[in-house]
Scaffold this active site. Structure first.
Site, mmCIF file in Angstrom:
data_model
loop_
_atom_site.group_PDB
_atom_site.id
_atom_site.type_symbol
_atom_site.label_atom_id
_atom_site.label_comp_id
_atom_site.label_asym_id
_atom_site.label_seq_id
_atom_site.Cartn_x
_atom_site.Cartn_y
_atom_site.Cartn_z
ATOM 1 N N HIS A 190 -17.976 7.491 -9.916
ATOM 2 C CA HIS A 190 -17.220 8.060 -11.033
ATOM 3 C C HIS A 190 -17.327 9.281 -11.007
ATOM 4 O O HIS A 190 -16.320 10.115 -11.464
ATOM 5 C CB HIS A 190 -17.462 7.010 -12.304
ATOM 6 C CG HIS A 190 -16.891 5.977 -12.386
ATOM 7 N ND1 HIS A 190 -15.788 5.545 -11.744
ATOM 8 C CD2 HIS A 190 -17.788 4.712 -12.505
ATOM 9 C CE1 HIS A 190 -15.916 4.080 -11.920
ATOM 10 N NE2 HIS A 190 -16.903 3.474 -12.508
ATOM 11 N N ARG A 333 4.963 0.039 -8.577
ATOM 12 C CA ARG A 333 4.225 -1.365 -8.196
ATOM 13 C C ARG A 333 4.124 -2.027 -9.457
ATOM 14 O O ARG A 333 3.660 -1.824 -10.459
ATOM 15 C CB ARG A 333 2.910 -0.812 -7.582
ATOM 16 C CG ARG A 333 1.984 -2.151 -7.036
ATOM 17 C CD ARG A 333 0.796 -1.747 -6.435
ATOM 18 N NE ARG A 333 -0.243 -1.343 -7.303
ATOM 19 C CZ ARG A 333 -1.356 -0.788 -7.187
ATOM 20 N NH1 ARG A 333 -1.768 -0.571 -5.917
ATOM 21 N NH2 ARG A 333 -2.265 -0.510 -8.309
ATOM 22 N N GLU A 432 -0.864 -4.711 2.367
ATOM 23 C CA GLU A 432 -2.400 -4.782 2.179
ATOM 24 C C GLU A 432 -2.904 -5.887 3.131
ATOM 25 O O GLU A 432 -4.219 -5.801 3.095
ATOM 26 C CB GLU A 432 -2.774 -4.973 0.933
ATOM 27 C CG GLU A 432 -2.006 -3.931 -0.026
ATOM 28 C CD GLU A 432 -1.910 -4.444 -1.558
ATOM 29 O OE1 GLU A 432 -2.753 -3.648 -2.433
ATOM 30 O OE2 GLU A 432 -0.929 -5.158 -1.888
ATOM 31 N N ASN A 455 -6.435 1.112 1.752
ATOM 32 C CA ASN A 455 -7.789 0.928 1.040
ATOM 33 C C ASN A 455 -8.039 -0.686 1.063
ATOM 34 O O ASN A 455 -9.144 -0.787 1.577
ATOM 35 C CB ASN A 455 -7.620 1.161 -0.428
ATOM 36 C CG ASN A 455 -7.602 2.783 -0.820
ATOM 37 O OD1 ASN A 455 -7.316 3.442 0.306
ATOM 38 N ND2 ASN A 455 -7.532 3.129 -1.814
ATOM 39 N N ASP A 456 -7.184 -1.492 0.966
ATOM 40 C CA ASP A 456 -7.480 -2.869 0.948
ATOM 41 C C ASP A 456 -7.151 -3.442 2.522
ATOM 42 O O ASP A 456 -7.819 -4.496 3.038
ATOM 43 C CB ASP A 456 -6.411 -3.686 0.152
ATOM 44 C CG ASP A 456 -6.953 -3.724 -1.392
ATOM 45 O OD1 ASP A 456 -8.348 -3.312 -1.557
ATOM 46 O OD2 ASP A 456 -6.246 -3.837 -2.274
ATOM 47 N N CYS A 503 0.394 4.604 0.499
ATOM 48 C CA CYS A 503 -0.305 5.050 -0.654
ATOM 49 C C CYS A 503 -1.704 4.873 -0.802
ATOM 50 O O CYS A 503 -2.263 5.081 -1.783
ATOM 51 C CB CYS A 503 0.630 4.480 -1.803
ATOM 52 S SG CYS A 503 0.475 2.606 -1.746
#
EC number: 2.7.3.9
Length: 573
Positions: A190, A333, A432, A455-456, A503
């Site tokens: 973070h 989305r 994904e 990412n996924d 994305c």
């Protein structure tokens, strides 16, 4: 004596300033039993309330400085303070065992942290970090101890600490804090993510910086290489001052590309779009010359509240974004949420692996009372700009058909109610899941576009949680298997006259961009701060050469071979 320490480069830039040590407070306490348990419970609840007030202020400040998507971490922290599964056992421990509030808080929170950290799961790791941060704040209030407050710094410094919590990072004053260095943390922690949003140079994961540095030492932070220099010579300082000046000059040069076309040296045009979480992120999108919004994450509308957003609230949010983009494409989305997010007003099951469970389009199709208000709000907003809608986590063609059918039902309902709805809304899906990529040719006959969520897709294809250190080596964006899937999706869409965007983080990656360009990707959607660098790179490349590069890359055996190949093709770019 000069020293050099190596860490993980977390946020670009060069900082040169005196060290300011963020000293950890003494939160030790005696394990004394109490006789007046009601008073001790009241003491605990008082500390909870003070923590809520503080975190609300920090959250609101973070939203102003960083945008709502980055401030969402504090929504999660506030939910921890409301979580009966954590709060009730603490109160019970005080009442039933006559344990003091500090001990009860520590015992119960440590139990949760231990359980969550033992699970190889990204969400659970984040949940453990949230509980640790929040518990520390509550404990400080119980003990009457002040936590470190970086916002009081009033001179140019480099912050040195074991770690910076999200609340620490959100309070950094950019006017005085030139950079920070920590013992622990990674590029996806973070504090690292927030430092990039604040544009503060940062190096994390040095392991021993707090042992090596004394207050007042001269520190040089190189956020590009991960190097930290302690008390360097005047000559070395001069070198880094020049590097810092060149960094700022480069940023100014990039600004000249704000209104430039995203076109290759041989004339091929692509679209560079931005990812956003809320309308509050729009200034950064416009400042960085985005040609549209390739991902509007709507789940932030649903978080940090105790009831579902109304159709009207959602309509106003979507309308604001569409109007601000002035006719540029906005890809929204639909709700992508599941058991990994705690929403008190949704009865979501606890799952061992929520990322493979009841979430996103699966949840929305199963609970149309959640889905329909969002679809209605989007359809009503469609007349205020160029709206595209995409459904997340689609695994089968039937899921897309069912979602489209619901949308068409609501279109008819709205028209019967007298609302105007745009008739040129494009409907697409997130790619994904490997099954979707494998059937891209089938999907391409029915969808209007694809948006690849790398990412996924990488995690699911490689069966590797990228937040798990033991298998993080398998999270390989440049693996030929991933490139082949991307190629398959793009070619399937083009065969039907459709377009494909991306994305995930890969879309803004300087190594991946040449490959994606060669594979024929039409739209690159990324963090707004990555757009100008991506545009500069694209303008330096020839599409014809990148096609040759990508053809060779998909024939490689390893990620390393692909990276070497990219370097070979782009060394003169």
């Amino acid at each position: 004596m000069a020293k050099q320490i190596k860490g993980i480069a977390a946020s670009d830039g060069v900082a040169i300033a005196k060290a300011y040590l963020l000293v950890e407070p003494d939160l030790s306490f005696d394990n004394e039993s109490v006789t007046d348990t009601d008073a001790e419970v009241a003491k605990f609840n008082g500390a909870l309330n003070k923590s809520k007030v503080e975190l609300t202020k920090i959250r609101n400040n973070a939203e102003k400085q960083l945008g709502a998507d980055k401030a969402a971490i504090f929504d999660a922290h506030l939910l921890v303070l409301e979580d009966p599964e954590l709060i009730q056992p603490i109160e019970d421990k005080i009442k039933n065992e006559s344990v003091n509030a500090a001990q009860a808080l520590t015992d119960v929170s440590n139990q949760f942290i231990t359980i969550f950290e033992s699970m190889d799961n990204e969400y659970m790791a984040e949940r453990a970090a949230d509980i640790r941060d929040v518990s520390k704040r509550v404990l400080a209030h119980i003990l009457g101890v002040e936590l470190p407050n970086p916002s009081i710094v009033d001179e140019s410094v480099v912050i040195i600490g074991n770690d910076l919590t999200p609340s620490d990072t959100a309070q950094l004053n950019k006017e005085y804090v030139q950079g920070f260095v920590t013992n622990i943390g990674g590029r996806t922690s973070h504090s690292a993510i927030m430092s990039r949003s604040l544009e503060i140079p940062a190096v994390v994961g040095t392991k021993s910086i707090t042992e090596e540095v004394e207050a007042g030492d001269t520190i040089v932070v190189d956020g590009m290489t991960g190097d930290v220099l302690i008390n360097p010579s005047d000559e070395v300082i001069a070198e880094y001052q020049e590097k810092r000046e060149n960094f700022f000059k480069d940023k100014q040069e990039l600004q000249k590309l704000r209104d430039a076309e995203s076109v290759t040296a041989d004339g091929h045009h692509v679209e560079l779009a931005a990812n956003i979480g809320t309308p509050n992120d729009l200034p950064g999108v416009i400042e960085n010359g985005a040609e549209g919004i390739g991902l509007y994450r709507t789940e932030f509308l649903y978080m940090g509240r105790d009831q579902m957003p109304t159709e009207e609230e959602q309509f106003e949010a979507y309308k604001a974004v569409l109007e601000a983009m002035k006719g540029k494409r906005v890809v929204v989305r639909t709700l992508d949420i599941g058991g990994d997010k705690e929403l008190p007003y949704l009865d979501l099951p606890e799952e061992m692996n929520p990322f493979l469970g009841y979430r996103a389009i699966r949840l929305c199709l199963d609970q149309p009372e959640i889905f329909r208000p969002q679809l209605r709000a989007l359809l009503r907003a469609s007349v205020f700009g160029k709206l595209n809608i995409m459904f997340p986590m689609v695994a089968t063609i039937q899921e897309f058909r069912d979602a489209k059918a619901l949308l068409e039902e609501e279109r008819a309902n709205l028209k019967n109610e007298g609302y105007e709805v745009a008739d040129d809304i494009e409907l697409g899906i997130m790619v994904e899941i490997p099954s979707t990529a494998a059937l891209a040719d089938i999907f391409a006959k029915e969808v209007d576009f694809f948006s690849i969520g790398t990412n996924d897709l990488i995690q699911y294809t490689m069966a590797a949680d990228r937040m798990s250190e033991r298998v993080s080596y398998l999270y390989q964006p440049y693996n030929p298997a991933i490139l082949r899937l991307v190629k398959q999706v793009i070619e399937a869409s083009h065969a039907e006259g459709k377009w494909t965007g991306m994305c995930g983080e890969m879309a803004g990656d300087q190594t991946a961009i040449p490959l994606l360009l060669g594979l024929g990707l039409d739209e690159f959607s990324m963090s707004a701060t990555s757009i100008l660098k991506a545009r500069r790179l694209i303008r330096s490349l020839n599409e014809s050469e990148m096609k040759e590069l990508s053809e060779r890359a998909v024939q490689c055996a390893t990620s390393e071979e692909v990276v070497d190949l990219v370097e070979e093709y782009t060394k003169n770019a």
